[in-house]
Design a protein around this motif. Sequence first.
Motif, PDB file in Angstrom:
ATOM      1  N   LYS A  53     -14.504 -24.663  -7.500  1.00 19.43           N
ATOM      2  CA  LYS A  53     -13.993 -24.463  -6.141  1.00 19.43           C
ATOM      3  C   LYS A  53     -12.617 -25.100  -5.935  1.00 19.43           C
ATOM      4  CE  LYS A  53     -16.703 -28.426  -4.439  1.00 19.43           C
ATOM      5  NZ  LYS A  53     -17.824 -28.822  -3.558  1.00 19.43           N
ATOM      6  N   SER A  54     -12.169 -25.901  -6.894  1.00 23.99           N
ATOM      7  CA  SER A  54     -10.859 -26.544  -6.754  1.00 23.99           C
ATOM      8  C   SER A  54      -9.708 -25.643  -7.172  1.00 23.99           C
ATOM      9  CB  SER A  54     -10.819 -27.835  -7.581  1.00 23.99           C
ATOM     10  OG  SER A  54     -10.813 -27.536  -8.974  1.00 23.99           O
ATOM     11  N   PHE A  55     -10.026 -24.498  -7.806  1.00 23.31           N
ATOM     12  CA  PHE A  55      -8.969 -23.601  -8.276  1.00 23.31           C
ATOM     13  C   PHE A  55      -9.090 -22.261  -7.548  1.00 23.31           C
ATOM     14  CE2 PHE A  55      -7.141 -20.665 -11.583  1.00 23.31           C
ATOM     15  CZ  PHE A  55      -5.829 -21.067 -11.400  1.00 23.31           C
ATOM     16  N   ASN A  56      -8.189 -22.024  -6.621  1.00 24.65           N
ATOM     17  CA  ASN A  56      -8.214 -20.795  -5.823  1.00 24.65           C
ATOM     18  C   ASN A  56      -7.745 -19.598  -6.638  1.00 24.65           C
ATOM     19  OD1 ASN A  56      -7.888 -20.957  -2.284  1.00 24.65           O
ATOM     20  ND2 ASN A  56      -8.894 -22.466  -3.581  1.00 24.65           N
ATOM     21  N   THR A  57      -8.683 -18.783  -7.025  1.00 18.75           N
ATOM     22  CA  THR A  57      -8.374 -17.558  -7.753  1.00 18.75           C
ATOM     23  C   THR A  57      -9.542 -16.606  -7.587  1.00 18.75           C
ATOM     24  OG1 THR A  57      -7.912 -16.615  -9.940  1.00 18.75           O
ATOM     25  CG2 THR A  57      -9.332 -18.537  -9.872  1.00 18.75           C
ATOM     26  N   TYR A  58      -9.272 -15.317  -7.804  1.00 21.69           N
ATOM     27  CA  TYR A  58     -10.337 -14.329  -7.640  1.00 21.69           C
ATOM     28  C   TYR A  58     -11.163 -14.162  -8.919  1.00 21.69           C
ATOM     29  CZ  TYR A  58      -7.749 -12.840  -3.431  1.00 21.69           C
ATOM     30  OH  TYR A  58      -7.111 -12.797  -2.211  1.00 21.69           O
ATOM     31  N   ASN A  59     -10.741 -14.794 -10.020  1.00 18.47           N
ATOM     32  CA  ASN A  59     -11.401 -14.598 -11.314  1.00 18.47           C
ATOM     33  C   ASN A  59     -12.890 -14.899 -11.292  1.00 18.47           C
ATOM     34  OD1 ASN A  59      -8.559 -15.490 -11.523  1.00 18.47           O
ATOM     35  ND2 ASN A  59      -8.786 -15.004 -13.690  1.00 18.47           N
ATOM     36  N   GLN A  60     -13.291 -15.823 -10.409  1.00 16.27           N
ATOM     37  CA  GLN A  60     -14.688 -16.257 -10.397  1.00 16.27           C
ATOM     38  C   GLN A  60     -15.514 -15.590  -9.284  1.00 16.27           C
ATOM     39  OE1 GLN A  60     -14.896 -20.763 -11.246  1.00 16.27           O
ATOM     40  NE2 GLN A  60     -12.918 -20.466 -10.264  1.00 16.27           N
ATOM     41  N   LEU A  61     -14.884 -14.743  -8.484  1.00 12.06           N
ATOM     42  CA  LEU A  61     -15.601 -14.103  -7.376  1.00 12.06           C
ATOM     43  C   LEU A  61     -16.218 -12.805  -7.874  1.00 12.06           C
ATOM     44  CD1 LEU A  61     -12.997 -14.722  -4.527  1.00 12.06           C
ATOM     45  CD2 LEU A  61     -14.898 -16.176  -5.264  1.00 12.06           C
TER      46      LEU A  61
END
Length: 477
Positions: free
Chosen positions: A185-193
Motif C-alpha cells: 500500500k506504500s507504492f501507488n500504482t495500478y500493477n497490484q489492483l
Amino acid sequence: DVYSPINIGFVSKSYNGFPEMQEKVDSTDEYRLMSAHNDYVPAFPEQGYSYSSPYEQRVLMSIGYNFARSKARMFTHAEFCGNLYSRLFELDKKEQKALNKIVKSAKSKDPDRLIAAREIENYLKTTYVTRLNLGDVTENLEFINGTKIGSDIGIVKMYMNVYKALGYKCNLLMTCGRDYMYFDKSFNTYNQLNDYLLYFPEFKLYMSPLYFSSRLGFPDNMIYAQDALLIKETTILGETSFVPDYTTIEKPDYTASADSVFQVLTISPDCKTAKLKCHRSLTGHKGSYIQGFYPFMEDEEKEEMLKEYFDYGHVYFNPDSAVVEDTSKNVIGIKPFIIDANLNGSNLLSQADDHVVVLVGELIGPQAELYDSVKRTLPIDHGYGCQYIRKLHIVIPDGYTVENASDFDIDIKLQNAAGKPTAWFVSKQRLEGNTFMIDIDESYTEIKYELADYEQFRTVVNAAANFNKIKLILKKS
C-alpha cells in the motif's frame, strides 16, 4: 533499461533485493532513462505449500508524471478511485431500466437477509458471465442484461448496483493474490489492483464477484491476509465520489471450511467380505469448488467426480450407490455439499492363520506427503484454514478382538510462540461393544506459517499420510 520521452517520468520500486531503478536525463533533453543492473537473480526450487512469486526479485514500474502538463503525480490510488465512481454508479436511462429488470429477477423472497444475499449472488453468478473486456460497451448494464456477458468492471458494476438497489451496503476493495505478491500500500500504482472484492459490513463477509465457484463468505482464498485498497464512498458539498483507504482482508474461522467423513465398515462373520457405508459433508471452501459446478455437469462428469471423492484405496465404489443431497442452484454456499454412498470394502480384508488384517488407514483416502529433496527456504502458505474430520466405525465379527488398538492413538501438534496449537493431527480410538471407533481431527487454523515452523508443520501433514498406511489387526479369540 526503460527509455521514455523527456516529458514522461516513471516511478518504480524494487523488491526482494533487486536494485532500485536509477533515473538519468539525456544531456540533449530528448529522453529519460530508468535503469538497474543485477549480475545474478537466484531461482527458487519448487517447494510444497508455498508460492515463490512473492519472494522473487522484481521491480514495479508506472508512469508517474507528465511534465508537459504539470508536476503532479499521475496514476495514484486517489486518481483511480476518483475515476471509478462515475463508471460504476452514473447510469443513463437505458442502463437504469436494465438494472430494474435485473433487480426484479435477482430479488430473493427469503426474510433472512444473509440467505437472501446469497440467493441474489447465486442468481447473478449462474446467469451472467465475465468473458469480454471491450471497453465501454461491455460495462453497460443494458448490454450485460441483453447478452448475459460483461467485462470485469461491468460485472462488478452490476453486482454493486443490484445490492445497493436491494438495500445492502457493500464496499469495493481491490488487491492482488498472495500467489503473485504481497500488496504494497506504500507504492501507488495500478500493477497490484488485479482482484475485485466486495465487503458486506452487515455480515462482515467478503465476496469475489468474478469467481464463479466462490460464494459470499468464501472469496478467492488467495486474497486472505492481504492488504487491499478500500474504495470509500464520500459526499462533499452534495457531490459523491470515491476516496482511497486501506484495510487488511480477514480470514474466516478454520472450522468454516470442513471436509467431514463418517464411515461404518461392517465385516461379515466369516471375515471374507465387508460393506462400507459412507457419509461425506463438504462446507466452505471445501464444498464451493464442486458445489457451484455440480448442477451443470453431465452425468459422466458427475460419475468421475464421485469416484474421486470416494477414492479409498482398495474400496470398490459403484456410482449407482451414491446419493447427492439437494444441489439446486439456490443452495450453493448456503447448505453443505453432502454425498451418501454404499461401497464394497471386501478388498480391505486379508486373512493369515487366526488373524484378519484390515486396511483401516485407507479409509481416510489418499493424503499429501511432504518430503523435501532440497533445503526449505520459503515459509508455508496453506491457502486457507480448514478442518478434516474423520469418524471411522469398524464393526468386528463375534469371536475376534483388536490386537493393536494403541496404533490409532496419535497426537501431533504445531504450537505457536505462545504455546497455542495452530495445526494438528489427533486420532483417538475406543471400543464400544463390537465396534472399534476412531475419531480423527486434522486441522490448520492459519494460512501462513513461518519458516521456523516448517518441521513441525511437515510432521502434521505427514501424520495423515502415515495414518493412511496403518492396518488394524484382528485376532480370533
